[in-house]
Design a protein around this motif. Structure first.
Motif, PDB file in Angstrom:
ATOM      1  N   ARG A 103       0.658  -1.292  -0.151  1.00 41.57           N
ATOM      2  CA  ARG A 103      -0.002   0.001  -0.016  1.00 41.57           C
ATOM      3  C   ARG A 103       0.877   1.309  -0.039  1.00 41.57           C
ATOM      4  N   ALA A 104       1.921   1.238   0.675  1.00 39.84           N
ATOM      5  CA  ALA A 104       2.876   2.276   0.640  1.00 39.84           C
ATOM      6  C   ALA A 104       3.553   2.616  -0.593  1.00 39.84           C
ATOM      7  N   VAL A 105       3.932   1.439  -1.281  1.00 38.59           N
ATOM      8  CA  VAL A 105       4.468   1.777  -2.733  1.00 38.59           C
ATOM      9  C   VAL A 105       3.425   2.063  -3.436  1.00 38.59           C
ATOM     10  N   GLU A 106       2.230   1.749  -3.374  1.00 37.85           N
ATOM     11  CA  GLU A 106       1.286   2.348  -4.362  1.00 37.85           C
ATOM     12  C   GLU A 106       1.052   3.969  -3.968  1.00 37.85           C
ATOM     13  N   ARG A 107       0.973   4.356  -2.904  1.00 32.72           N
ATOM     14  CA  ARG A 107       0.626   5.625  -2.465  1.00 32.72           C
ATOM     15  C   ARG A 107       1.875   6.525  -2.853  1.00 32.72           C
ATOM     16  N   LEU A 108       3.007   6.052  -2.129  1.00 36.13           N
ATOM     17  CA  LEU A 108       4.528   6.844  -2.338  1.00 36.13           C
ATOM     18  C   LEU A 108       4.813   6.915  -3.634  1.00 36.13           C
ATOM     19  N   LEU A 109       4.927   5.729  -4.345  1.00 31.88           N
ATOM     20  CA  LEU A 109       5.814   5.666  -5.525  1.00 31.88           C
ATOM     21  C   LEU A 109       4.970   5.756  -7.069  1.00 31.88           C
ATOM     22  N   LYS A 110       3.890   5.285  -6.864  1.00 34.42           N
ATOM     23  CA  LYS A 110       2.795   5.229  -7.965  1.00 34.42           C
ATOM     24  C   LYS A 110       2.000   6.604  -8.081  1.00 34.42           C
ATOM     25  N   LEU A 111       1.181   6.740  -6.967  1.00 33.37           N
ATOM     26  CA  LEU A 111       0.304   7.915  -7.089  1.00 33.37           C
ATOM     27  C   LEU A 111       0.694   9.152  -6.646  1.00 33.37           C
ATOM     28  N   GLY A 112       1.407   9.032  -5.452  1.00 31.19           N
ATOM     29  CA  GLY A 112       1.786  10.396  -5.090  1.00 31.19           C
ATOM     30  C   GLY A 112       0.943  11.403  -4.364  1.00 31.19           C
ATOM     31  N   ILE A 113      -0.443  11.047  -4.341  1.00 31.75           N
ATOM     32  CA  ILE A 113      -1.324  11.981  -3.579  1.00 31.75           C
ATOM     33  C   ILE A 113      -2.304  10.971  -2.777  1.00 31.75           C
ATOM     34  N   PRO A 114      -3.047  11.622  -1.884  1.00 33.61           N
ATOM     35  CA  PRO A 114      -4.003  10.826  -0.825  1.00 33.61           C
ATOM     36  C   PRO A 114      -5.163  10.110  -1.986  1.00 33.61           C
ATOM     37  N   GLU A 115      -5.811   9.289  -1.355  1.00 32.78           N
ATOM     38  CA  GLU A 115      -6.840   8.680  -2.065  1.00 32.78           C
ATOM     39  C   GLU A 115      -7.903  10.030  -2.288  1.00 32.78           C
ATOM     40  N   GLN A 116      -8.209   9.984  -3.548  1.00 36.84           N
ATOM     41  CA  GLN A 116      -9.163  10.950  -3.908  1.00 36.84           C
ATOM     42  C   GLN A 116     -10.506  11.041  -3.351  1.00 36.84           C
ATOM     43  N   ILE A 117     -10.826  12.055  -2.471  1.00 33.40           N
ATOM     44  CA  ILE A 117     -12.308  12.003  -1.925  1.00 33.40           C
ATOM     45  C   ILE A 117     -13.101  12.911  -2.720  1.00 33.40           C
ATOM     46  N   ARG A 118     -14.024  12.667  -3.093  1.00 37.00           N
ATOM     47  CA  ARG A 118     -14.912  13.944  -3.941  1.00 37.00           C
ATOM     48  C   ARG A 118     -15.736  14.673  -2.833  1.00 37.00           C
ATOM     49  N   ALA A 119     -15.491  15.858  -2.987  1.00 35.57           N
ATOM     50  CA  ALA A 119     -16.210  16.847  -2.202  1.00 35.57           C
ATOM     51  C   ALA A 119     -17.642  16.937  -2.115  1.00 35.57           C
ATOM     52  N   SER A 120     -18.160  17.251  -0.952  1.00 30.82           N
ATOM     53  CA  SER A 120     -19.613  17.568  -0.916  1.00 30.82           C
ATOM     54  C   SER A 120     -19.559  19.013  -0.757  1.00 30.82           C
ATOM     55  N   HIS A 121     -20.715  19.628  -1.214  1.00 28.90           N
ATOM     56  CA  HIS A 121     -20.929  21.103  -1.108  1.00 28.90           C
ATOM     57  C   HIS A 121     -21.734  21.472   0.461  1.00 28.90           C
ATOM     58  N   ASP A 122     -21.577  20.589   1.434  1.00 26.37           N
ATOM     59  CA  ASP A 122     -22.311  20.741   2.449  1.00 26.37           C
ATOM     60  C   ASP A 122     -22.074  22.171   3.179  1.00 26.37           C
ATOM     61  N   GLY A 123     -20.676  22.653   2.989  1.00 29.01           N
ATOM     62  CA  GLY A 123     -20.076  23.866   3.543  1.00 29.01           C
ATOM     63  C   GLY A 123     -20.782  25.021   3.221  1.00 29.01           C
ATOM     64  N   GLY A 124     -21.491  25.018   1.981  1.00 30.98           N
ATOM     65  CA  GLY A 124     -22.063  26.333   1.541  1.00 30.98           C
ATOM     66  C   GLY A 124     -21.172  27.075   0.547  1.00 30.98           C
ATOM     67  N   ALA A 125     -21.916  28.098   0.075  1.00 32.30           N
ATOM     68  CA  ALA A 125     -21.142  28.998  -0.896  1.00 32.30           C
ATOM     69  C   ALA A 125     -19.743  29.388  -0.395  1.00 32.30           C
TER      70      ALA A 125
END
Length: 226
Positions: A103-125
């Motif tokens: 998992r560390a290889v995938e995150r650090l060596l292949k992707l280089g970013i955290p797991e992408q999490i789609r944002a919600s718009h609950d926080g408002g404008a």
């Protein structure tokens, strides 16, 4: 340099004619610094593996995961640069010390970013406006860095990572949002390189072109949202 032992204790006791004698594992301050750098890299890889496992088990929330993952990715880039010479890669380092951290290889060596999490718009404008402003700033900063001839992986990767994080926090973007695809492509390309390496002029020109295109698509997205 003697073989690295991934432990915080850098001394051991050996038997000598029935007496215990302390033996130093390093012979100079420079050698000790090398051990420390290798130990840091070992620890960061292991910590990333545990973080990814915790997130997969839902033992950590998304915000904390993203914060800690970004921190580890940044630390990894610095530790890799400090610890490894020209003749060793992270892959060969992990093989040498028998690190089973897929998992560390995938995150650090292949992707280089955290797991992408789609944002919600609950926080408002207001929250959306802040995210848009941050995304614009990250775009400009990254494009300026390329135009100012920054070429090193450890200079460009953090900028693209911040830009990617801002893009994924935009609400209601299409699943195949072109700016995300472009930035992710370059992050993955840089992740296949070492921190001390540099992109060549052809890649720099292509990166500049791709960022211009991604920014144009991003501004069109904003106009459609009005």
């Amino acid at each position: 340099m003697k073989g690295f032992i991934p432990r915080s204790k850098m001394q051991r006791l050996v038997s000598d004619d029935s007496q215990q004698q302390e033996m130093e594992l390093f012979e100079s301050s420079k050698e000790r610094a090398s051990y420390d750098s290798l130990a840091d890299l070992y620890t960061i890889i292991l910590a990333t593996e545990h973080l990814e496992r915790a997130y997969a088990r839902d033992a950590i929330d998304q915000k904390e995961y993203t914060t800690e993952c970004n921190k580890l990715i940044s630390q990894f880039r610095l530790a890799e640069k400090a610890a490894l010479g020209k003749d060793m890669t992270t892959e060969s380092f992990m093989q040498l010390y028998q690190m089973d951290c897929p998992r560390a290889v995938e995150r650090l060596l292949k992707l280089g970013i955290p797991e992408q999490i789609r944002a919600s718009h609950d926080g408002g404008a207001n929250d959306v406006a802040v995210t848009v402003a941050e995304t614009v700033q990250f775009f400009i900063t990254t494009m300026d860095a390329v135009k100012l001839e920054q070429r090193a992986v450890d200079e460009l990767h953090p900028l693209l990572s911040e830009l990617m994080d801002a893009l994924t926090r935009l609400p209601e973007t299409p699943n195949e949002f072109e700016p995300n695809r472009i930035v992710l492509k370059w992050l993955q390309k840089l992740n296949m390189m070492r921190a001390v390496e540099e992109i060549d002029e052809d890649d720099a020109r292509q990166l500049s072109h791709d960022l211009d295109g991604a920014y144009a698509e991003f501004t069109r997205y904003l106009k459609r949202k009005k």
